[in-house]
Design an enzyme around this catalytic site. Structure first.
Site, PDB file in Angstrom:
ATOM      1  N   HIS A  73       0.835  -1.201   0.000  1.00  0.00           N
ATOM      2  CA  HIS A  73       0.000   0.000   0.000  1.00  0.00           C
ATOM      3  C   HIS A  73       0.872   1.256   0.000  1.00  0.00           C
ATOM      4  O   HIS A  73       1.674   1.459   0.906  1.00  0.00           O
ATOM      5  CB  HIS A  73      -0.908   0.013   1.238  1.00  0.00           C
ATOM      6  CG  HIS A  73      -2.086  -0.900   1.095  1.00  0.00           C
ATOM      7  ND1 HIS A  73      -3.197  -0.820   1.893  1.00  0.00           N
ATOM      8  CD2 HIS A  73      -2.335  -1.903   0.209  1.00  0.00           C
ATOM      9  CE1 HIS A  73      -4.080  -1.738   1.516  1.00  0.00           C
ATOM     10  NE2 HIS A  73      -3.570  -2.414   0.506  1.00  0.00           N
ATOM     11  N   TYR A 201      -9.183   5.552   7.531  1.00  0.00           N
ATOM     12  CA  TYR A 201      -9.344   5.873   8.963  1.00  0.00           C
ATOM     13  C   TYR A 201     -10.372   6.988   9.039  1.00  0.00           C
ATOM     14  O   TYR A 201     -10.154   8.064   8.463  1.00  0.00           O
ATOM     15  CB  TYR A 201      -8.024   6.355   9.568  1.00  0.00           C
ATOM     16  CG  TYR A 201      -6.944   5.287   9.665  1.00  0.00           C
ATOM     17  CD1 TYR A 201      -6.154   4.941   8.562  1.00  0.00           C
ATOM     18  CD2 TYR A 201      -6.700   4.630  10.872  1.00  0.00           C
ATOM     19  CE1 TYR A 201      -5.158   3.977   8.657  1.00  0.00           C
ATOM     20  CE2 TYR A 201      -5.703   3.660  10.980  1.00  0.00           C
ATOM     21  CZ  TYR A 201      -4.945   3.339   9.863  1.00  0.00           C
ATOM     22  OH  TYR A 201      -3.956   2.376   9.960  1.00  0.00           O
ATOM     23  N   PRO A 293      -4.028   0.520  18.867  1.00  0.00           N
ATOM     24  CA  PRO A 293      -3.740  -0.011  17.531  1.00  0.00           C
ATOM     25  C   PRO A 293      -3.816   1.003  16.388  1.00  0.00           C
ATOM     26  O   PRO A 293      -3.416   0.689  15.268  1.00  0.00           O
ATOM     27  CB  PRO A 293      -4.804  -1.107  17.348  1.00  0.00           C
ATOM     28  CG  PRO A 293      -5.880  -0.782  18.319  1.00  0.00           C
ATOM     29  CD  PRO A 293      -5.234  -0.067  19.459  1.00  0.00           C
ATOM     30  N   LYS A 297       1.219  -0.026  15.103  1.00  0.00           N
ATOM     31  CA  LYS A 297       2.626  -0.069  15.504  1.00  0.00           C
ATOM     32  C   LYS A 297       3.017  -1.276  16.376  1.00  0.00           C
ATOM     33  O   LYS A 297       4.212  -1.593  16.479  1.00  0.00           O
ATOM     34  CB  LYS A 297       2.981   1.216  16.295  1.00  0.00           C
ATOM     35  CG  LYS A 297       3.093   2.431  15.434  1.00  0.00           C
ATOM     36  CD  LYS A 297       4.397   2.454  14.647  1.00  0.00           C
ATOM     37  CE  LYS A 297       4.362   3.367  13.455  1.00  0.00           C
ATOM     38  NZ  LYS A 297       4.107   2.709  12.180  1.00  0.00           N
ATOM     39  N   TYR A 384       4.093   6.672  10.166  1.00  0.00           N
ATOM     40  CA  TYR A 384       3.251   5.533   9.779  1.00  0.00           C
ATOM     41  C   TYR A 384       4.068   4.450   9.081  1.00  0.00           C
ATOM     42  O   TYR A 384       3.892   3.257   9.354  1.00  0.00           O
ATOM     43  CB  TYR A 384       2.102   6.015   8.874  1.00  0.00           C
ATOM     44  CG  TYR A 384       1.021   4.983   8.665  1.00  0.00           C
ATOM     45  CD1 TYR A 384      -0.036   4.871   9.571  1.00  0.00           C
ATOM     46  CD2 TYR A 384       1.051   4.118   7.576  1.00  0.00           C
ATOM     47  CE1 TYR A 384      -1.032   3.913   9.390  1.00  0.00           C
ATOM     48  CE2 TYR A 384       0.070   3.160   7.394  1.00  0.00           C
ATOM     49  CZ  TYR A 384      -0.972   3.067   8.301  1.00  0.00           C
ATOM     50  OH  TYR A 384      -1.948   2.113   8.123  1.00  0.00           O
TER      51      TYR A 384
END
Ligand code: FAD
Ligand code: DHB
Length: 390
Positions: A73, A201, A293, A297, A384
């Site tokens: 991704h 998200y 979560p 990570k 990220y």
């Protein structure tokens, strides 16, 4: 009496990966695991791997299936105020993440360890450690009614948040830092195509939602829920309705629903202990730290701990030097605290903490600012995809 160089408590991703990497460097270990092989292999948790984690799995000779089946991704989306903004991870950092389930990582690891003839003691109960300040600590446990004892040079505490390793340390030798969040995540897995090619998200007035996946035919979705919610109260249709209500209309309309094949609730917490080394005992992964979560990570941090610890153990057996072993705590904690900060921040801008309209407007302003600022987006993206190793 069994004898090994490294006794590893817990055959989750941390313990299995450590054992595999040590093996490839000629170092012997025994794994002691509370649950059965089937239970360990079936647990559904993480889904997103940083490139550093992928690299470490390749270093452990585990890459073949992962490289074939993972989804790479290059970005993900933030949904808020009825709109969707893409975070271009690749454009901002030149890096991507891989979607490959923790279940698959664990399966690959168990297969590799079993094929190499590793000793893994599944369904071990009454696990106890003695003599961590001595040169040769002992691990004692019961298996099929028989008491077993292992003497070793080092004990790796890879037994997760509820394990016994952290609890074996004297209370005055360990410091705990903790933050509990007033909500959990209700997650489902379903054999339906994901709503989008990348993760979404979503910050919504009804609470956070996450659209994730395991493959092009298997979706993983989460909604923020109360801590006192009962799983039985969440029928599949209630879950799908709630998920769709928290997504922008065009995304909600595209969600493909179907029967869930797994459903669970996880509380959210930030938790760190210091230090991570106590004599010959080292705490690794979730035994040492937990993050909410949201930033994906936890598993990646566990792999980063393994990376530092296995290299230090290899150095010790090659040269006799304890220098890197003595630096394990400091090195791992520096990375851990940055991930704790990022996971806390990402949680704080994406979840509903209260009905306070001021707090909500601040979140939306931050998301709006983020999506219009290359500087802010780069900061989000570099955390990220995983911060560089020292
Ligand atoms: P664990 O996986 O907890 O393994 C510990 C092992 O020790 C277990 O097998 C347990 O049975 C065993 N054990 C426990 N007690 C004992 C004992 N007394 N004796 C012997 N054995 C014992 N992380 C990410 O990086 N990306 C994500 O996308 C992500 N998503 C997540 C989503 C959810 C809903 C949750 C709950 C977690 C998520 N995580 C994610 C976090 C990730 O799953 C964990 O950080 C990871 O499992 C840590 O691995 P570990 O091996 O350290 O611990
Ligand atoms: C998943 C979990 C996460 O916490 C996250 O940030 C992204 C994906 C998952 O389980 O797919």
């Amino acid at each position: 009496m069994l004898r090994t160089q490294v006794a590893i408590i817990g055959a989750g991703p941390s313990g299995l990966l450590l054992s595999q990497l040590l093996h490839l460097h000629g170092i012997d270990s025994i794994l002691v695991e509370r649950h059965s092989r089937e239970y360990v292999a079936a647990r559904i948790r993480a889904g997103v791997l940083e490139q550093g984690t992928v690299d470490l799995l390749l270093e452990a000779n585990l890459g073949e299936r992962m490289l074939k089946e993972r989804l790479v991704h290059d970005g993900f989306s933030l949904a808020f105020s009825g709109r969707t903004e893409r975070v271009d991870l690749k454009g901002l950092t030149q890096k991507a993440v891989s979607v490959y389930g923790q279940t698959e990582v664990t399966k690959d690891l168990i297969e590799a360890r079993v094929a190499a003839g590793a000793k893994i003691c599944f369904t071990a109960s009454e696990v106890a450690i003695e003599g961590i300040d001595d040169h040769h600590p002992t691990v004692r446990f019961t298996q099929e009614g028989r008491t077993q004892e292992i003497t070793c040079d080092f004990v790796a505490g890879c037994d997760g948040y509820h394990g016994i390793c952290r609890q074996s340390v004297p209370k005055d030798a360990i410091r705990t830092f903790e933050r509990l969040y007033p909500f959990g995540w209700l997650g489902i897995l379903a054999d339906v195509p994901p709503v989008a090619h990348e993760l979404i998200y979503s910050n919504h007035a009804r609470g956070f939602a996450l659209c994730s996946m395991r493959s092009s035919t298997r979706s993983r979705y989460y909604v923020q829920c109360g801590l006192d919610e009962k799983l039985e109260a969440w029928t599949d249709s209630r879950f799908w309705d709630e998920l769709r209500s928290r997504l922008p209309d065009e995304i909600a309309d595209a969600v493909v629903t179907g029967p869930s094949i797994e459903k669970s609730i996880a509380p959210l917490r930030s938790f760190v202990v210091e230090p991570l080394k106590f004599g010959q005992l080292f705490l690794v992964g979730d035994a040492a730290h937990i993050v909410p979560p949201t930033g994906a990570k936890g598993l990646n941090l566990a792999a980063a701990d393994v990376r530092v610890l296995y290299r230090a153990i290899v150095e010790y057996y090659r040269t006799g030097s304890t220098e890197s072993l003595n630096l394990y705590s400091e090195k791992s904690l520096r990375r851990t605290w940055k991930a704790v900060r990022f996971s806390w921040w990402f949680t704080s801008i994406s979840h509903k903490f209260s009905d306070d309209p001021f707090a909500n407007r601040l979140q939306l302003a931050e998301l709006d600012y983020l999506s219009g600022s290359t500087a802010a987006l780069t900061s989000l993206a570099e955390n990220y995809v995983g911060l560089p190793f020292e």
